[in-house]
Write a protein that holds these residues in place. Structure first.
Motif, PDB file in Angstrom:
ATOM      1  N   ARG A  55       0.828  -1.189   0.000  1.00  0.00           N
ATOM      2  CA  ARG A  55       0.000   0.000   0.000  1.00  0.00           C
ATOM      3  C   ARG A  55       0.869   1.248   0.000  1.00  0.00           C
ATOM      4  O   ARG A  55       1.820   1.322   0.766  1.00  0.00           O
ATOM      5  N   ALA A 110      -4.318  12.091  -1.690  1.00  0.00           N
ATOM      6  CA  ALA A 110      -3.921  11.642  -0.348  1.00  0.00           C
ATOM      7  C   ALA A 110      -3.234  10.268  -0.419  1.00  0.00           C
ATOM      8  O   ALA A 110      -2.981   9.650   0.606  1.00  0.00           O
ATOM      9  N   ARG A 111      -2.931   9.811  -1.616  1.00  0.00           N
ATOM     10  CA  ARG A 111      -2.314   8.501  -1.848  1.00  0.00           C
ATOM     11  C   ARG A 111      -3.139   7.376  -1.220  1.00  0.00           C
ATOM     12  O   ARG A 111      -2.591   6.426  -0.669  1.00  0.00           O
ATOM     13  N   LEU A 112      -4.448   7.495  -1.270  1.00  0.00           N
ATOM     14  CA  LEU A 112      -5.308   6.430  -0.763  1.00  0.00           C
ATOM     15  C   LEU A 112      -5.595   5.444  -1.889  1.00  0.00           C
ATOM     16  O   LEU A 112      -5.294   5.711  -3.053  1.00  0.00           O
ATOM     17  N   MET A 113      -6.192   4.303  -1.521  1.00  0.00           N
ATOM     18  CA  MET A 113      -6.677   3.368  -2.523  1.00  0.00           C
ATOM     19  C   MET A 113      -8.201   3.314  -2.390  1.00  0.00           C
ATOM     20  O   MET A 113      -8.748   2.468  -1.688  1.00  0.00           O
ATOM     21  N   ASP A 133     -10.332   0.078  -2.357  1.00  0.00           N
ATOM     22  CA  ASP A 133     -10.351  -0.743  -1.141  1.00  0.00           C
ATOM     23  C   ASP A 133     -11.174  -0.078  -0.040  1.00  0.00           C
ATOM     24  O   ASP A 133     -11.897  -0.744   0.703  1.00  0.00           O
ATOM     25  N   ARG A 156       2.133   4.911   0.999  1.00  0.00           N
ATOM     26  CA  ARG A 156       2.041   5.625   2.271  1.00  0.00           C
ATOM     27  C   ARG A 156       0.971   6.710   2.151  1.00  0.00           C
ATOM     28  O   ARG A 156       1.012   7.546   1.253  1.00  0.00           O
ATOM     29  N   VAL A 157       0.006   6.655   3.052  1.00  0.00           N
ATOM     30  CA  VAL A 157      -1.077   7.635   3.035  1.00  0.00           C
ATOM     31  C   VAL A 157      -0.513   9.014   3.354  1.00  0.00           C
ATOM     32  O   VAL A 157       0.411   9.127   4.163  1.00  0.00           O
ATOM     33  N   TYR A 158      -1.077  10.054   2.719  1.00  0.00           N
ATOM     34  CA  TYR A 158      -0.627  11.427   2.966  1.00  0.00           C
ATOM     35  C   TYR A 158      -0.574  11.734   4.460  1.00  0.00           C
ATOM     36  O   TYR A 158      -1.525  11.441   5.185  1.00  0.00           O
ATOM     37  N   GLY A 159       0.543  12.260   4.901  1.00  0.00           N
ATOM     38  CA  GLY A 159       0.670  12.726   6.284  1.00  0.00           C
ATOM     39  C   GLY A 159       1.024  11.659   7.293  1.00  0.00           C
ATOM     40  O   GLY A 159       1.157  11.948   8.465  1.00  0.00           O
ATOM     41  N   ARG A 160       1.146  10.381   6.820  1.00  0.00           N
ATOM     42  CA  ARG A 160       1.478   9.330   7.779  1.00  0.00           C
ATOM     43  C   ARG A 160       2.955   9.012   7.760  1.00  0.00           C
ATOM     44  O   ARG A 160       3.595   9.131   6.737  1.00  0.00           O
ATOM     45  N   THR A 172     -10.426   2.738   8.345  1.00  0.00           N
ATOM     46  CA  THR A 172      -9.640   3.727   9.080  1.00  0.00           C
ATOM     47  C   THR A 172      -8.159   3.366   9.040  1.00  0.00           C
ATOM     48  O   THR A 172      -7.304   4.233   8.867  1.00  0.00           O
ATOM     49  N   ASP A 173      -7.873   2.064   9.162  1.00  0.00           N
ATOM     50  CA  ASP A 173      -6.476   1.613   9.111  1.00  0.00           C
ATOM     51  C   ASP A 173      -5.796   2.016   7.816  1.00  0.00           C
ATOM     52  O   ASP A 173      -4.615   2.351   7.803  1.00  0.00           O
ATOM     53  N   ILE A 174      -6.537   1.948   6.715  1.00  0.00           N
ATOM     54  CA  ILE A 174      -5.872   2.269   5.446  1.00  0.00           C
ATOM     55  C   ILE A 174      -6.073   3.733   5.051  1.00  0.00           C
ATOM     56  O   ILE A 174      -5.846   4.104   3.909  1.00  0.00           O
ATOM     57  N   GLY A 175      -6.491   4.553   6.023  1.00  0.00           N
ATOM     58  CA  GLY A 175      -6.372   5.996   5.808  1.00  0.00           C
ATOM     59  C   GLY A 175      -7.639   6.764   5.505  1.00  0.00           C
ATOM     60  O   GLY A 175      -7.562   7.864   4.955  1.00  0.00           O
ATOM     61  N   ALA A 211      -0.547  13.420   9.724  1.00  0.00           N
ATOM     62  CA  ALA A 211      -1.904  12.880   9.870  1.00  0.00           C
ATOM     63  C   ALA A 211      -2.464  13.305  11.217  1.00  0.00           C
ATOM     64  O   ALA A 211      -1.774  13.239  12.239  1.00  0.00           O
TER      65      ALA A 211
END
Lengths: 343, 528
Positions: free
Chosen positions: A337, B393-396, B399, A339-343, B413-416, B266
């Protein structure tokens, strides 16, 4: 003074392409490869495509009905036809009609609808269909035609139809005259018989850098694949990883022992590698989603293909490579995965 | 280190992940100068136009009001004050729909205007360049200034939190990345000095040394006008930076990343990096509050789209019905099909045009049928990954929506999930037409709700455990008391027996003395 308006969720923008649109683009991208295949192997290729598509749509309708789903919009989303065309391009052009029937029953029924239909399948349906047919009917699945340049005769449409539906060829053509081992077959059996690769490559089934005919078909697939990349339908990660890993591993092997290992381009341009790299391993549903995951997925497909080609029981391993990596895809996705923004 | 990045602002730009290059339609509304529409006969002023609690009405039906007079107080200090946008008489204080997609209502003060637009005397801060930050902040709070870029967070609270955390740079956000909106561009074009002055006011109020005004590179002469204004004002602490036009860089996190390459942590705020972000119009409103003593009564509103006859930017009083703005912009075209408040990416559709302009209203967008998404069946996700490619936000998102749909909110929440800024990029590219951002809004609300429920349950459990412990303790104390009493009873008996024995012994001694033989021997009881 007040005026009423229609409501709807954001974004208030013209719609992006639809699923059917994406599938149509994939089909368009396959056209050069289909034309090249039909040129080198005759009209059997086209008959197989029509046959498989018909079965695919019929099974799609049947299974949608069985699951109590509406036929529309799923029957026209194009996904069943894409599965059918990819399957048809992998089977021998003169394979009997029931190969397509069994293959599509497995692809659409087993691989797709058993898992919940479009978007839910963990395995690539076309490859499930292909492997089921390959395992069940090894003889029918390995009788390939000779490419036009070295064939004594390319069967015409009537002969093709007769062969596919009755299992016999017209008297003017004998089965031995038209079918022949594929380049990868020749390589595998030759190396196992202890001959040098350079010797084996003297056979007319080999062309300049791949199999005769096969190399041009691969070029045509690559052309369509590059167009898909340009249209952003597929990302570069999977094709680059598949072909890159094959080149990277076969190059040192060939340099170390050119007698026992074919040169890297031979690996890329014979068999199903290019088709697999651009059109099969890139299936988003059963593959990896993250960019890094796609690189690992593609590299896995390439490595497994090489391993099966070298040590396995089948001349080509792309289908197995894809299916095995399908199994690993959820795990790979989990660990790659972004890296989520800001993490 | 962070300061180094900020000092390098403008020399080297960075790229935030994802985003979309959208076709822009700003020039449509930029052809004419900003004008004021005719004074509306009735103004509907919601008491809640910002994040935080609703203001409390301080006027009643029948009261005369002057322009700029306080009509909504903010006793908690967590919301924002509301002022009368024009002079007139209060005709109603009631619940009305307040421009929200769900048709939510709120308390509104309705003012019938008298056409005089009469101001009471204003009270600016005497010398703002010398004034202390707290005074400036108080003045901004009194004027009811909130962030005018869309999030409408009360500006004084942002300043307060920012000063506590230590702010070195104020970034003025002039990146209007939504394709049709041009109200900030017009403000900067027509009043560059006001914008630069506003920047300096906010820098002073935040205690910041650096000021950056970020604008889009396609805004043409705006940058030069701002730079000229900064030179004229003789303050070289304000820089103008042109950034490439990529949606959604108007989001403060994306803007900060573009300018500095840094990501706001975050769960954190820009102030954690020493940065305060404010919209261009907010800077102007802060300037008006401090230098002119004027509360926030009006704002630039872009009235545009192919459904509007003469698109333009209007300077509208808060409380003006949206329909009147459209009339002032030439009225609807025959093809007008959808009325959107905000831009096409993040705006929401209204059912009718009677609702009022509020502090957050930056755009009234009327689209025709061809410009909106036709209703199409939602298809299953095919995991094409386009949503992940465009997510800033580089999310997927593929999912995330799967987890939310299947009720696995903790996994989401775990994956953002919380990092989602609801920009709608994923929606704009999804071939399956899944309303992704809507799922994420739902998921966030649901997950916060669950967290609240959990906290509530935790508190209830703690209370229960405390009560159990209390009862337990009371029981133990009672038992101890009983034991002590029993012990006392026992010892009382014992004492009586001892006394009796002593008497006995004494009696025996007396009898012995009297010549009698000794009677009872000692029975071995220990004497205490």
């Amino acid at each position: 003074m007040t005026r009423a308006f229609s409501s709807g969720p954001a974004p208030h923008m013209p719609a992006p392409p639809t699923v059917a649109g994406v599938m149509t683009q994939v089909l368009i991208a396959l056209v050069p490869g289909i034309i090249a295949s039909a040129w080198f192997f005759g009209p059997g290729v086209l008959v197989q495509i029509v046959l498989a598509s018909g079965f695919a749509l019929a099974f799609e309708a049947l299974f949608l009905r069985c699951r109590g789903r509406a036929l529309q919009p799923f029957i026209s989303d194009g996904s069943a036809v894409v599965t059918a065309v990819l399957f048809a391009l992998c089977v021998p052009p003169l394979a009997p009609w029931w190969v397509a029937a069994i293959g599509m029953a497995a692809a659409i029924g087993l691989a797709k609808h058993l898992y919940g239909g479009l978007g839910q399948n963990p395995f690539n349906p076309a490859m499930v269909g292909y492997v089921v047919a390959l395992v069940c009917f090894p003889a029918a699945m390995t009788q390939w035609l000779s490419p036009r340049e070295i064939a004594t005769a390319v069967p015409d449409l009537a002969a093709v139809l007769q062969a596919i539906f009755t299992g016999t060829l017209p008297g003017t053509l004998s089965i031995d005259a038209v079918t022949r081992a594929t380049p990868l077959d020749s390589l595998k059996t030759g190396v196992e018989a202890g001959r040098f690769v350079s010797e084996i490559r003297q056979s007319p089934v080999f062309g300049d850098f791949g199999g005769r005919g096969w190399e041009w078909i691969a070029n045509a697939y690559a052309l369509g694949g590059l167009w898909l990349m340009y249209r952003r339908i597929i990302s570069w990660h999977v094709p680059v990883a598949v072909i890159g890993s094959v080149l990277l591993i076969s190059l040192p092997a060939w340099l170390l022992d050119p007698g026992a290992n074919p040169e890297p381009l031979q690996h890329v341009f014979s068999g199903g590698l290019v088709l697999g790299a651009f059109f099969i391993a890139t299936d988003p549903v059963s593959g990896c989603a993250s960019p890094r995951g796609r690189l690992i997925f593609g590299a896995g497909v390439g490595i497994i293909t090489l391993v099966i080609r070298r040590w396995g029981g089948y001349p080509d391993g792309v289908a197995f490579g894809v299916l095995l990596m399908n199994m690993a895809a959820p795990l790979i996705d989990r660990y790659t995965r972004p890296r989520v923004y800001g993490r | 280190m962070i300061l180094d990045e900020v000092n390098a602002v403008g020399e080297r730009l960075h790229r935030f992940p994802g985003g979309l290059r959208l076709r822009h339609h700003k020039q449509v509304a930029c052809q004419q100068p900003v004008e004021r529409p005719p004074l509306p006969a009735v103004l509907v002023v919601p008491m809640r136009q910002q994040a935080g609690p609703e203001a409390t009405p301080v006027v009643s039906v029948g009261d005369p009001v002057l322009k700029g007079q306080l009509i909504g107080g903010d006793p908690s200090g967590l919301g924002a004050r509301v002022h009368a946008p024009s002079s007139g008489r209060v005709t109603a204080v009631e619940q009305r729909r307040i421009g929200h997609p769900t048709g939510q209502t709120g308390t509104c003060v309705v003012i019938k205007t008298d056409g005089l637009d009469e101001w009471p005397p204003t009270e600016p801060v005497p010398d703002w360049r010398e004034a202390c930050a707290v005074d400036l902040q108080a003045q901004i709070q009194a004027a009811g200034v909130v962030g005018l870029g869309g999030a409408v967070f009360p500006t004084d609270r942002k300043l307060d939190g920012g000063r506590a955390a230590g702010i070195h740079t104020v970034i003025i956000n002039g990146a209007e990345c939504e394709p049709w909106i041009a109200c900030d561009e017009m403000l900067m074009r027509e009043h560059p000095r006001r914008v630069v002055t506003g920047t300096l006011v906010l820098m002073r109020a935040a205690g910041a040394e650096h000021g950056v005004i970020a604008i889009e590179d396609q805004m043409g002469a705006v940058g030069a006008a701002l730079e000229r204004a900064a030179v004229e004002l003789g303050d070289d602490r304000v820089r103008v930076v042109r950034i490439p036009t990529i949606y959604p860089e108007g989001g403060e996190r994306q803007l900060i990343q573009t300018l500095t390459g840094l990501e706001v942590p975050a769960g954190g705020l820009p102030q954690d990096l020493g940065i305060l972000c404010q919209n261009v119009a907010t800077a102007d409103a802060a300037r008006a509050a401090v230098i002119d003593g004027q509360p926030l009564l009006e704002r630039n509103v872009t009235v545009t789209g192919n459904g509007v006859a003469r698109p333009r930017v209007l300077r509208a009083l808060l409380g003006t019905p949206v329909g009147e703005l459209v009339t002032a912009a030439g009225g609807y075209t025959p093809g007008a099909a959808r009325l959107v408040i905000g831009g096409p990416m993040m705006g929401y559709a209204l059912h009718d045009d009677s609702e009022p302009v509020v502090k957050a209203t930056n755009c009234v967008l009327v689209l025709d049928q061809a410009e909106i998404r036709p209703t199409q069946p939602e298809m299953p996700c095919i995991r094409c990954g386009e949503c992940a490619r465009v997510c800033p936000a580089r999310l997927m998102p593929q999912d995330l929506q799967f987890f939310i749909r299947s009720g696995q909110l903790d996994s989401a929440t775990d994956i953002g999930l919380e990092a989602c800024i609801e920009c709608g990029c994923c929606d704009a590219v999804c071939p399956s037409h899944i309303p992704l951002a809507e799922w994420f809004r739902h998921g966030k609300a649901e997950s916060r709700h669950q967290a609240r429920e959990r906290a509530f349950a935790d508190r209830a459990r703690e209370r229960h455990q405390a009560r159990e412990a209390r009862l337990e303790q009371a029981k133990a104390e009672k038992a101890a008391r009983m034991a002590r009493r029993k012990l006392k009873l026992v010892s009382d008996d014992e004492r009586k027996r001892q006394v009796a024995r002593a008497i006995e012994r004494a009696k025996a001694a007396r009898e012995k003395q009297a010549g009698a033989p000794p009677s009872t021997p000692r029975d071995g009881e220990p004497d205490e």
